[in-house]
Design a protein around this motif. Structure first.
Motif, PDB file in Angstrom:
ATOM      1  N   LEU A   1      -1.248  -6.077  -4.666  1.00  0.00           N
ATOM      2  CA  LEU A   1      -2.514  -6.174  -3.937  1.00  0.00           C
ATOM      3  C   LEU A   1      -3.508  -7.043  -4.678  1.00  0.00           C
ATOM      4  CD1 LEU A   1      -2.945  -2.516  -2.621  1.00  0.00           C
ATOM      5  CD2 LEU A   1      -2.255  -4.548  -1.331  1.00  0.00           C
ATOM      6  N   ALA A   2      -3.510  -7.019  -6.003  1.00  0.00           N
ATOM      7  CA  ALA A   2      -4.425  -7.864  -6.780  1.00  0.00           C
ATOM      8  C   ALA A   2      -4.033  -9.324  -6.647  1.00  0.00           C
ATOM      9  CB  ALA A   2      -4.423  -7.432  -8.248  1.00  0.00           C
ATOM     10  N   LEU A   3      -2.712  -9.603  -6.652  1.00  0.00           N
ATOM     11  CA  LEU A   3      -2.255 -10.980  -6.492  1.00  0.00           C
ATOM     12  C   LEU A   3      -2.566 -11.502  -5.091  1.00  0.00           C
ATOM     13  CD1 LEU A   3       1.193 -10.749  -8.309  1.00  0.00           C
ATOM     14  CD2 LEU A   3      -0.939 -11.751  -9.173  1.00  0.00           C
ATOM     15  N   ALA A   4      -2.430 -10.603  -4.086  1.00  0.00           N
ATOM     16  CA  ALA A   4      -2.762 -11.017  -2.720  1.00  0.00           C
ATOM     17  C   ALA A   4      -4.252 -11.314  -2.590  1.00  0.00           C
ATOM     18  CB  ALA A   4      -2.348  -9.929  -1.735  1.00  0.00           C
ATOM     19  N   ASN A   5      -5.067 -10.562  -3.282  1.00  0.00           N
ATOM     20  CA  ASN A   5      -6.506 -10.776  -3.222  1.00  0.00           C
ATOM     21  C   ASN A   5      -6.895 -12.152  -3.752  1.00  0.00           C
ATOM     22  OD1 ASN A   5      -9.180  -9.535  -2.677  1.00  0.00           O
ATOM     23  ND2 ASN A   5      -9.462  -9.900  -4.874  1.00  0.00           N
ATOM     24  N   ARG A   6      -6.087 -12.669  -4.693  1.00  0.00           N
ATOM     25  CA  ARG A   6      -6.389 -13.993  -5.257  1.00  0.00           C
ATOM     26  C   ARG A   6      -6.133 -15.122  -4.242  1.00  0.00           C
ATOM     27  NH1 ARG A   6      -3.562 -13.411 -11.259  1.00  0.00           N
ATOM     28  NH2 ARG A   6      -4.787 -11.591 -11.922  1.00  0.00           N
TER      29      ARG A   6
ATOM     30  N   GLU B   1       2.363   9.383 -16.369  1.00  0.00           N
ATOM     31  CA  GLU B   1       3.031   8.660 -15.285  1.00  0.00           C
ATOM     32  C   GLU B   1       2.025   8.090 -14.303  1.00  0.00           C
ATOM     33  OE1 GLU B   1       6.025  10.934 -13.416  1.00  0.00           O
ATOM     34  OE2 GLU B   1       7.105  11.417 -15.278  1.00  0.00           O
ATOM     35  N   LEU B   2       0.927   8.813 -14.092  1.00  0.00           N
ATOM     36  CA  LEU B   2      -0.103   8.304 -13.184  1.00  0.00           C
ATOM     37  C   LEU B   2      -0.754   7.044 -13.756  1.00  0.00           C
ATOM     38  CD1 LEU B   2      -1.681   8.787 -10.558  1.00  0.00           C
ATOM     39  CD2 LEU B   2      -3.338  10.102 -11.898  1.00  0.00           C
ATOM     40  N   LYS B   3      -0.895   7.008 -15.071  1.00  0.00           N
ATOM     41  CA  LYS B   3      -1.447   5.804 -15.693  1.00  0.00           C
ATOM     42  C   LYS B   3      -0.530   4.608 -15.475  1.00  0.00           C
ATOM     43  CE  LYS B   3      -3.036   4.012 -20.146  1.00  0.00           C
ATOM     44  NZ  LYS B   3      -3.244   4.308 -21.582  1.00  0.00           N
ATOM     45  N   GLU B   4       0.791   4.819 -15.582  1.00  0.00           N
ATOM     46  CA  GLU B   4       1.746   3.739 -15.334  1.00  0.00           C
ATOM     47  C   GLU B   4       1.681   3.270 -13.883  1.00  0.00           C
ATOM     48  OE1 GLU B   4       5.501   5.234 -16.494  1.00  0.00           O
ATOM     49  OE2 GLU B   4       5.022   5.352 -18.645  1.00  0.00           O
ATOM     50  N   ALA B   5       1.548   4.235 -12.955  1.00  0.00           N
ATOM     51  CA  ALA B   5       1.444   3.863 -11.535  1.00  0.00           C
ATOM     52  C   ALA B   5       0.167   3.087 -11.262  1.00  0.00           C
ATOM     53  CB  ALA B   5       1.506   5.120 -10.667  1.00  0.00           C
ATOM     54  N   ARG B   6      -0.925   3.430 -11.915  1.00  0.00           N
ATOM     55  CA  ARG B   6      -2.196   2.713 -11.732  1.00  0.00           C
ATOM     56  C   ARG B   6      -2.065   1.267 -12.200  1.00  0.00           C
ATOM     57  NH1 ARG B   6      -5.070   5.772 -14.460  1.00  0.00           N
ATOM     58  NH2 ARG B   6      -6.188   6.901 -12.819  1.00  0.00           N
ATOM     59  N   ILE B   7      -1.432   1.084 -13.347  1.00  0.00           N
ATOM     60  CA  ILE B   7      -1.276  -0.280 -13.867  1.00  0.00           C
ATOM     61  C   ILE B   7      -0.381  -1.103 -12.941  1.00  0.00           C
ATOM     62  CG2 ILE B   7      -0.331  -1.627 -15.778  1.00  0.00           C
ATOM     63  CD1 ILE B   7      -1.151   0.668 -17.637  1.00  0.00           C
TER      64      ILE B   7
ATOM     65  N   GLY C   1      -3.453  -2.536 -10.942  1.00  0.00           N
ATOM     66  CA  GLY C   1      -3.874  -3.357 -12.060  1.00  0.00           C
ATOM     67  C   GLY C   1      -4.033  -4.826 -11.687  1.00  0.00           C
ATOM     68  N   ASP C   2      -4.316  -5.668 -12.666  1.00  0.00           N
ATOM     69  CA  ASP C   2      -4.569  -7.093 -12.426  1.00  0.00           C
ATOM     70  C   ASP C   2      -3.320  -7.830 -11.957  1.00  0.00           C
ATOM     71  OD1 ASP C   2      -7.163  -6.691 -13.172  1.00  0.00           O
ATOM     72  OD2 ASP C   2      -6.892  -7.359 -15.252  1.00  0.00           O
ATOM     73  N   ARG C   3      -2.113  -7.316 -12.276  1.00  0.00           N
ATOM     74  CA  ARG C   3      -0.881  -7.980 -11.873  1.00  0.00           C
ATOM     75  C   ARG C   3      -0.172  -7.236 -10.736  1.00  0.00           C
ATOM     76  NH1 ARG C   3      -0.781 -12.899 -13.134  1.00  0.00           N
ATOM     77  NH2 ARG C   3       1.513 -12.862 -12.984  1.00  0.00           N
TER      78      ARG C   3
ATOM     79  N   ARG D   1       0.827  -1.220   0.000  1.00  0.00           N
ATOM     80  CA  ARG D   1       0.000   0.000   0.000  1.00  0.00           C
ATOM     81  C   ARG D   1       0.853   1.259   0.000  1.00  0.00           C
ATOM     82  NH1 ARG D   1      -2.328   0.820   5.568  1.00  0.00           N
ATOM     83  NH2 ARG D   1      -0.145   1.467   5.762  1.00  0.00           N
ATOM     84  N   ASP D   2       1.871   1.280   0.854  1.00  0.00           N
ATOM     85  CA  ASP D   2       2.719   2.473   0.932  1.00  0.00           C
ATOM     86  C   ASP D   2       3.493   2.709  -0.355  1.00  0.00           C
ATOM     87  OD1 ASP D   2       1.801   2.770   3.493  1.00  0.00           O
ATOM     88  OD2 ASP D   2       3.562   1.860   4.453  1.00  0.00           O
ATOM     89  N   ASP D   3       3.987   1.602  -0.979  1.00  0.00           N
ATOM     90  CA  ASP D   3       4.697   1.758  -2.259  1.00  0.00           C
ATOM     91  C   ASP D   3       3.772   2.328  -3.335  1.00  0.00           C
ATOM     92  OD1 ASP D   3       6.932   0.755  -1.073  1.00  0.00           O
ATOM     93  OD2 ASP D   3       6.753  -1.264  -1.953  1.00  0.00           O
ATOM     94  N   ALA D   4       2.520   1.842  -3.323  1.00  0.00           N
ATOM     95  CA  ALA D   4       1.555   2.326  -4.318  1.00  0.00           C
ATOM     96  C   ALA D   4       1.264   3.800  -4.101  1.00  0.00           C
ATOM     97  CB  ALA D   4       0.274   1.498  -4.239  1.00  0.00           C
ATOM     98  N   ILE D   5       1.028   4.188  -2.856  1.00  0.00           N
ATOM     99  CA  ILE D   5       0.708   5.598  -2.580  1.00  0.00           C
ATOM    100  C   ILE D   5       1.898   6.499  -2.911  1.00  0.00           C
ATOM    101  CG2 ILE D   5       0.172   7.240  -0.735  1.00  0.00           C
ATOM    102  CD1 ILE D   5      -1.528   5.049   0.566  1.00  0.00           C
ATOM    103  N   ALA D   6       3.114   6.029  -2.633  1.00  0.00           N
ATOM    104  CA  ALA D   6       4.309   6.803  -2.934  1.00  0.00           C
ATOM    105  C   ALA D   6       4.480   6.983  -4.447  1.00  0.00           C
ATOM    106  CB  ALA D   6       5.534   6.131  -2.327  1.00  0.00           C
ATOM    107  N   ALA D   7       4.245   5.903  -5.196  1.00  0.00           N
ATOM    108  CA  ALA D   7       4.371   5.993  -6.657  1.00  0.00           C
ATOM    109  C   ALA D   7       3.313   6.927  -7.246  1.00  0.00           C
ATOM    110  CB  ALA D   7       4.248   4.600  -7.270  1.00  0.00           C
ATOM    111  N   ILE D   8       2.128   6.875  -6.677  1.00  0.00           N
ATOM    112  CA  ILE D   8       1.052   7.755  -7.164  1.00  0.00           C
ATOM    113  C   ILE D   8       1.381   9.211  -6.871  1.00  0.00           C
ATOM    114  CG2 ILE D   8      -1.357   8.401  -6.773  1.00  0.00           C
ATOM    115  CD1 ILE D   8      -1.894   5.374  -6.250  1.00  0.00           C
ATOM    116  N   ALA D   9       1.889   9.479  -5.677  1.00  0.00           N
ATOM    117  CA  ALA D   9       2.235  10.850  -5.319  1.00  0.00           C
ATOM    118  C   ALA D   9       3.390  11.376  -6.160  1.00  0.00           C
ATOM    119  CB  ALA D   9       2.580  10.918  -3.823  1.00  0.00           C
ATOM    120  N   ALA D  10       4.285  10.460  -6.583  1.00  0.00           N
ATOM    121  CA  ALA D  10       5.451  10.887  -7.364  1.00  0.00           C
ATOM    122  C   ALA D  10       5.122  11.119  -8.841  1.00  0.00           C
ATOM    123  CB  ALA D  10       6.565   9.847  -7.229  1.00  0.00           C
ATOM    124  N   ALA D  11       3.951  10.714  -9.291  1.00  0.00           N
ATOM    125  CA  ALA D  11       3.578  10.891 -10.709  1.00  0.00           C
ATOM    126  C   ALA D  11       3.471  12.378 -11.030  1.00  0.00           C
ATOM    127  CB  ALA D  11       2.260  10.180 -11.007  1.00  0.00           C
ATOM    128  N   SER D  12       4.252  12.846 -12.023  1.00  0.00           N
ATOM    129  CA  SER D  12       4.257  14.267 -12.369  1.00  0.00           C
ATOM    130  C   SER D  12       3.315  14.613 -13.515  1.00  0.00           C
ATOM    131  CB  SER D  12       5.678  14.706 -12.750  1.00  0.00           C
ATOM    132  OG  SER D  12       6.146  13.957 -13.868  1.00  0.00           O
TER     133      SER D  12
END
Length: 369
Positions: free
Chosen positions: A55-60, A40-46, A50-52, A25-36
């Motif tokens: 957090l998505a893998l943990a959900n499986r 870049e935000l689209k890359e962070a979302r994927i 994203g499906d891979r 979670r923290d890595d995701a939030i940090a990457a999102i905040a760093a998107a300029s």
């Protein structure tokens, strides 16, 4: 089919450990905040939602847990994914706002600047006044006639009663095409249109012929090798100089206003007999400048009169050359200078202004049609 594994401990699954979920979670939030930017935000979302994503893998992994362990694991993963989703939504709004503000600055249009950087042209005042002069005669029932600018010598001289030894036929006054042997000239006046009109139109004939003419003059303040004339011709039964005088009076009134006197002075032209020079009373001082003590008039030179052009009764030889019965028909003709009329009417003092093509000269006259 095997039964559910009731002894499966979610803590022993690395992806479902609380510290792993917090780190993802923290890595995701940090990457999102760093998107300029939005890209870049689209890359962070994927990468983090994203499906891979981790957090998505943990959900499986939840589906393989015992029923008692699924709820707790689902809450931890849902909370982490919710935090990432909220961070994405907030950062998306921030970046879109930044983009919109940047567009407003970078793509701003200054509506106070001229939209057309290429200056517009203007209709030349010679064209306008030439048409206005013709309109005066059209209102009297005349038609507008045209003729070629490269003219046969016969139309330009012979048919108009210019003798072979007339000075105007020499190279000192006339532009010949290539040589005198060609028999072609740049017309020295619009009078050839008279003959062409008589040869092609049924009688009676009432025409005006505005157009460009050429003579071997030097360009100075009052002369030009290329200038414009308005030629008039009326051929009918019983026409006299009185009819000519009435037409000139109507023209002066139409162009310069009512109440101006017109006079004719005896003159000579090969194609008219009798011939006259036409003067009009100065429309600025109305003749008052000739009186003792009166202020000088620049328009007429304090002479009280302005020369308009030449006129006269059509020479019978011209009628015969055009195949008209000179015993039955008579007529009159006149020639008026367009440049001269423009100079008098609008106070233009130098011919250079008319021919140099400077749009600043033409713009003040407007776009009148």
């Amino acid at each position: 089919m095997s039964a559910p594994n009731k002894s499966y401990d979610p803590v022993e699954v690395t992806a479902l450990r609380p510290e792993e979920l917090d780190r993802a979670r923290d890595d995701a939030i940090a990457a999102i905040a760093a998107a300029s930017g939005l890209a870049e935000l689209k890359e962070a979302r994927i990468a983090h939602a994203g499906d891979r994503s981790p957090l998505a893998l943990a959900n499986r992994e939840i589906g393989a847990l015992p029923p008692a362990a699924r709820a707790e694991a689902g809450k931890r993963i849902g909370a982490a994914r919710g935090a990432v989703s909220q961070a994405l939504k907030q950062r998306q709004a921030e970046l879109e706002e930044e983009r919109d503000q940047r567009v407003l600055v970078e793509e701003a249009v200054d509506v106070t600047l001229p939209w057309d950087r290429t200056p517009r042209g203007a209709r030349h005042p010679l064209t306008t006044i030439q048409e206005r002069m013709a309109d005066v005669f059209v209102s009297m029932g005349f038609e507008v006639a045209e003729g070629p600018e490269v003219e046969a010598e016969w139309f330009n001289f012979d048919a108009l009663n210019f003798k072979p030894d007339h000075p105007a036929r020499t190279m000192q006054d006339t532009f010949f095409v290539e040589s005198e042997d060609t028999g072609l000239v740049l017309r020295t006046h619009t009078s050839p249109v008279q003959v062409r009109s008589l040869l092609t139109r049924p009688l009676p004939v009432y025409v005006v012929a505005p157009g460009r003419t050429f003579r071997t003059d030097e360009l100075d303040a009052t002369h030009s090798p290329v200038f414009h004339q308005l030629e008039g011709l009326a051929i009918d039964e019983g026409l006299t100089m009185a009819d000519l005088r009435g037409a000139i009076d109507a023209f002066v009134t139409g162009m310069f206003g009512a109440g101006l006197a017109v006079r004719m002075r005896p003159s000579y032209f090969p194609f008219t007999e009798p011939s006259a020079e036409v003067d009009m009373q100065c429309f600025v001082c109305r003749g008052a400048s000739v009186e003792r003590g009166a202020p000088p008039c620049r328009t007429c030179g304090s002479e009280g009169w302005i020369e308009l052009g030449g006129c006269g009764m059509v020479n019978p030889r011209v009628l015969v050359a055009a195949g008209v019965d000179a015993e039955r028909y008579s007529g009159w003709a006149f020639g008026l200078g367009v440049e001269r009329t423009l100079m008098f009417r609008h106070g233009v003092e130098d011919m250079h202004d008319m021919v140099e093509g400077d749009v600043r000269f033409a713009l003040p006259f407007g776009m009148e049609i």
